[in-house]
Design a protein around this motif. Structure first.
Motif, mmCIF file in Angstrom:
data_model
loop_
_atom_site.group_PDB
_atom_site.id
_atom_site.type_symbol
_atom_site.label_atom_id
_atom_site.label_comp_id
_atom_site.label_asym_id
_atom_site.label_seq_id
_atom_site.Cartn_x
_atom_site.Cartn_y
_atom_site.Cartn_z
ATOM 1 N N VAL A 1 -0.262 2.015 -10.914
ATOM 2 C CA VAL A 1 0.076 0.760 -10.270
ATOM 3 C C VAL A 1 -1.134 -0.159 -10.351
ATOM 4 O O VAL A 1 -2.247 0.259 -10.063
ATOM 5 N N ALA B 1 1.641 1.630 -3.602
ATOM 6 C CA ALA B 1 0.486 2.072 -4.390
ATOM 7 C C ALA B 1 0.148 3.531 -4.117
ATOM 8 O O ALA B 1 -0.610 4.138 -4.866
ATOM 9 N N PHE C 1 -5.903 -6.835 -4.541
ATOM 10 C CA PHE C 1 -5.974 -6.795 -3.093
ATOM 11 C C PHE C 1 -6.209 -8.184 -2.522
ATOM 12 O O PHE C 1 -6.782 -9.049 -3.181
ATOM 13 N N LEU D 1 0.824 -1.205 0.000
ATOM 14 C CA LEU D 1 0.000 0.000 0.000
ATOM 15 C C LEU D 1 0.862 1.260 0.000
ATOM 16 O O LEU D 1 0.452 2.303 -0.513
ATOM 17 N N ILE E 1 -1.319 4.547 -1.300
ATOM 18 C CA ILE E 1 -2.456 4.647 -0.380
ATOM 19 C C ILE E 1 -1.966 5.133 0.980
ATOM 20 O O ILE E 1 -2.588 5.974 1.610
ATOM 21 N N TYR E 2 -0.854 4.584 1.436
ATOM 22 C CA TYR E 2 -0.218 5.058 2.659
ATOM 23 C C TYR E 2 0.976 5.925 2.286
ATOM 24 O O TYR E 2 1.651 5.651 1.296
ATOM 25 N N ILE F 1 -3.001 -3.349 -8.846
ATOM 26 C CA ILE F 1 -2.917 -4.064 -7.576
ATOM 27 C C ILE F 1 -4.074 -5.040 -7.428
ATOM 28 O O ILE F 1 -5.216 -4.716 -7.760
ATOM 29 N N ALA G 1 -1.967 8.476 -5.518
ATOM 30 C CA ALA G 1 -2.196 7.087 -5.920
ATOM 31 C C ALA G 1 -2.712 7.003 -7.349
ATOM 32 O O ALA G 1 -2.295 6.146 -8.126
ATOM 33 N N LYS G 2 -3.599 7.911 -7.719
ATOM 34 C CA LYS G 2 -4.233 7.812 -9.034
ATOM 35 C C LYS G 2 -3.256 8.064 -10.170
ATOM 36 O O LYS G 2 -3.510 7.683 -11.309
ATOM 37 N N SER H 1 -8.298 -8.973 -0.478
ATOM 38 C CA SER H 1 -9.740 -9.247 -0.433
ATOM 39 C C SER H 1 -10.388 -9.046 -1.799
ATOM 40 O O SER H 1 -11.591 -8.906 -1.883
#
Ligand code: ATP
Ligand code: MG
Lengths: 355, 364
Positions: free
Chosen positions: A77, A50, A81, A47, A52-53, A79, A72-73, A83
């Protein structure tokens, strides 16, 4: 495509330091596997990549440029996930097409690319369904298609094969591997499964509690694990570890002396089951258990230094439980670790005890 | 070992035993269902009856005539019909037979209704829909006194109510969605005390604030304006709406939002295209409840609205009751029916979604 560099990156959530200090280089087009126990910070690392963090301190570089502040956008990347994270209100087609909507891809081209990506992961006939109407494995493949369709410069896969059956997993493994070869996209695969890591990746990064324990080729990690942690994490069935004390060229384990070179003090001997043989001389013991595993047999031998696992090619050769045997091994394959630092002692080996 | 053998012997009983057990289970099921239905009928009749009477009166009462006979005739049709419907549903074996029974009962009910109640029905009580000064018309029928209250056109009051409830709903749903999203996703100082206060705010009886609010509206200059009432209602409805919406947002996994961001969406696009569609059920539920709340609002409009051009349906209904109740309760009932229809339609349209609604887990 991009090369990647983690430069002194740390990541904290409140008071919890999930990644204490990470330095890592990944070459352009490399296929890297992140391996480690649950909760060691694998997903967090992805993350971070990516976008996100944000790293708490340190710099993240793509192709030599610091990208900390790139959103991020804009990172391009792909990804998958853990989930899957499919959009429940969209059909599979719209899910896969979603990234293209923001790239202003012309309609016909978008449709063509969606169909290609769907065909690649064999979900071409599911395009009109909703994610809720798919099995776990199908969802995983849709997520893969969605990550691939935007032709990312970096592909991040968070346990992408965990929900597939054995056959599909095998075929997807080769599929992803050849796809990665073909596209040359830098890929990071997170997995718990060390066989997956060793078969697919050029390089394995073994993590423990947010630190990189060892990074190297699958062979490196297998033959020369830098620490007890890596040694016990890589290899199946797991490595045999026995603790002893080295004095005057002999490692004493529960009263049994193993002739040793280059070791002193408290040490741990590591012996991989596949490097051990049932022999006529060596460490005496008794077969406690036999587990036939297809082309191999796993013996559990009860000895004075504890239960030892032996993996042998071929059949049981008429051996039975309770039989008295000896455990033999080749000195070159033995590993010796310093028990206190848990580090490998290079060029230190042990021999089977003399009769 | 012996016990086990005995057990097996008892379970693998002869064919007769199986049949007996099955028959008993069927019988128990039937008795249970019958008693549940009987109970439901018993409690539902007192609930349904007032509404039924309201409608019957609205369509049958005549100016200046106090006649209750028709009500009892209507009940004589309704009660057997309800029981017959349950019985039909109970006794029928299979879907097709059930439809046949229900159709039969419905036909019998319609015939009975037309015969017993039909002759008394008329539409004259709905005179207020076309004649704004209906009060004078009614009074002239019984005497010469003119109406004490100046009524606005009912459609004007209807429009005001729609405007009030609609605007309030739009504001509440928009603000609650945005606020709840923020509360659900972002950590900021005072977040948990804010969440607690949301619930506490809802616990106070709103009536306690009526005097200060009156003064406030007076000083702002929003007394006797729909906007003022709307703002007050919004303020009272928001906390709970935010709380409910937060539950819905909490149930939306973070992953799909992260995924949208890596797919190239901005935060706003991710919210609109990915997160919001997951909570439409919640927004719908809040819309319906807020709208109905605004539609039935009485205390605040009564206190804060004065001019009769600002009347809402509840005020209209109130003044009709004040003015002509003694003269014509048929018209009062007719206004009631007219007032009831929109909320009824709204519930019917939304109930499919409201039933699906499950409030997501509420975390601190
Ligand atoms: N948003 C967060 N806030 C606080 N702690 C977090 C957050 N995300 C992760 N953590 C913590 O960071 C640690 C690493 O989490 P991470 O998800 O990276 O593990 P992982 O290696 O992917 O594990 P797994 O194999 O189970 O997926 C965990 O101890 C987790 O509890
Ligand atoms: Mg993870």
């Amino acid at each position: 495509m991009a090369s990647i560099e983690f430069r002194k990156i740390t990541k904290r959530f409140g008071d919890v330091e999930v990644i204490p200090d990470m330095d890592l280089d990944i070459a352009d087009g490399e296929f890297v596997a992140l391996l480690g126990p649950s909760g060691c910070g694998k997903s967090t690392s992805l993350l971070l990549l990516a976008g996100i963090y944000l790293p708490s301190t340190g710099d993240l570089l793509f192709d030599g440029h610091v990208v900390n502040d790139v959103e991020a956008k804009d990172r391009n990347v792909g990804i998958v996930f853990q989930s899957y994270a499919l959009y429940p209100h969209m059909t599979v087609r719209d899910n896969i097409m979603f990234p293209l909507r923001f790239k202003k891809t012309p309609r016909e081209e978008a449709i063509r690319r969606v169909n290609e990506a769907a065909a690649l992961v064999q979900v071409g006939d599911l395009l009109d369904r909703r994610p809720g109407q798919l099995s776990g494995g199908q969802q995983q493949r849709v997520a893969l298609a969605r990550a691939l369709v935007k032709q990312p410069q970096l592909l991040l896969l968070d346990e992408p094969l965990s929900n597939l059956d054995a056959t599909l997993r095998l075929s997807m493994r080769t599929e992803i591997k050849s796809l990665q070869d073909e596209l040359g996209v830098t890929t990071i695969l997170v997995t718990h499964d060390q066989i997956e890591a060793t078969t697919m990746a050029d390089r394995i990064i073994c993590m423990r509690a947010g630190r990189i324990e060892q990074a190297g080729t699958p062979d490196d990690l297998y033959a020369r694990p830098s620490s007890l942690f890596v040694a016990s994490f890589i290899g199946s069935p797991p490595i045999n570890l026995v603790e002893g004390k080295a004095v005057n060229g002999t490692v004493d384990v529960s009263g049994i002396g193993f002739p040793a070179t280059g070791a002193t003090g408290a040490v741990t001997i590591g012996l991989r089951p596949e490097h051990l043989v049932v022999a006529d001389t060596g460490l005496p013991g008794r077969i406690a258990q036999i587990e036939p595993m297809g082309r191999e047999v796993l013996y559990v031998v009860s000895t004075d230094i504890g239960h030892i696992r032996i993996l042998e090619q071929g059949s049981t050769a008429g051996r039975g439980a309770g039989e008295a045997v000896h455990v033999g091994f080749d000195e070159a394959h033995s590993l010796v670790f310093d028990t206190t630092t848990e580090r490998l002692i290079p060029d230190s080996h042990v021999k089977p005890p003399a009769p | 070992m012996v016990a086990a053998t005995n057990g097996t012997a008892r379970i693998t009983a002869t064919g007769d035993d199986w049949g007996r057990l099955a028959a008993r289970a069927r019988r128990t099921r039937r008795v249970k269902a019958t008693s549940i239905y009987a109970f439901l009928i018993a409690v539902s009749i007192p609930i349904v009856l007032p509404y039924f009477w309201l409608v019957t009166i609205a369509f049958s009462a005549r100016t200046g005539v106090a006649e209750t006979q028709v009500l009892w005739r209507a009940v004589a049709v309704l009660v057997p019909a309800v029981i017959a419907f349950w019985a039909a549903a109970m006794l029928a074996r299979g879907q097709r037979q059930r439809w046949a029974f229900v159709a039969l009962v419905a036909l019998a009910t319609i015939i009975a209704f037309v015969a017993l109640v039909g002759p008394s029905l008329h539409l004259e009580n709905f005179i207020f829909l076309v004649e704004p000064d209906f009060a004078s018309v009614l009074r002239s029928k019984v005497g010469t006194v003119t109406g004490a209250v100046q009524f606005p056109n009912v459609w004007h009051a209807f429009g005001n109510s729609i405007l009030l409830a609609g605007t309030q709903t739009v504001i509440v749903v928009t603000v609650a969605s945005l606020a709840a999203y923020y509360l659900s996703r972002f950590d900021f100082p005072g977040r948990s005390s804010m969440l607690r206060s949301l619930l506490v705010l809802h616990a106070f009886p709103v009536l306690t604030l009526i005097v200060p609010l009156f003064l406030m509206l007076y000083y702002i200059g929003l007394l006797d304006s729909l906007i003022g009432v709307i703002l007050v209602l919004v303020a009272f409805e928001l906390p709970f709406a935010i709380f409910i919406m937060k539950g819905f947002f909490d149930a939306v996994p973070w992953d799909i939002e992260m995924s949208a961001l890596t797919d190239g969406a901005s935060r706003r696009q991710a919210f609109l295209k990915v997160v919001l569609p997951q909570v439409t059920n919640g927004m719908l539920a809040i819309s319906v409840f807020t709208f109905i709340r605004g539609w039935e609002e009485y205390i605040f409009v009564f206190t804060f609205l004065i001019r009769n051009t600002n009347w809402t349906m509840s005020l209209y209904m109130f003044y009709v009751r004040e003015d002509v109740m003694g003269v014509d309760y048929g018209v009062v009932s007719a206004v009631g029916v007219f007032y009831l229809v929109p909320s009824l339609l709204l519930y019917m349209a939304a109930q499919r979604y409201l039933l699906q609604m499950s409030v997501g887990g509420v975390k601190g």
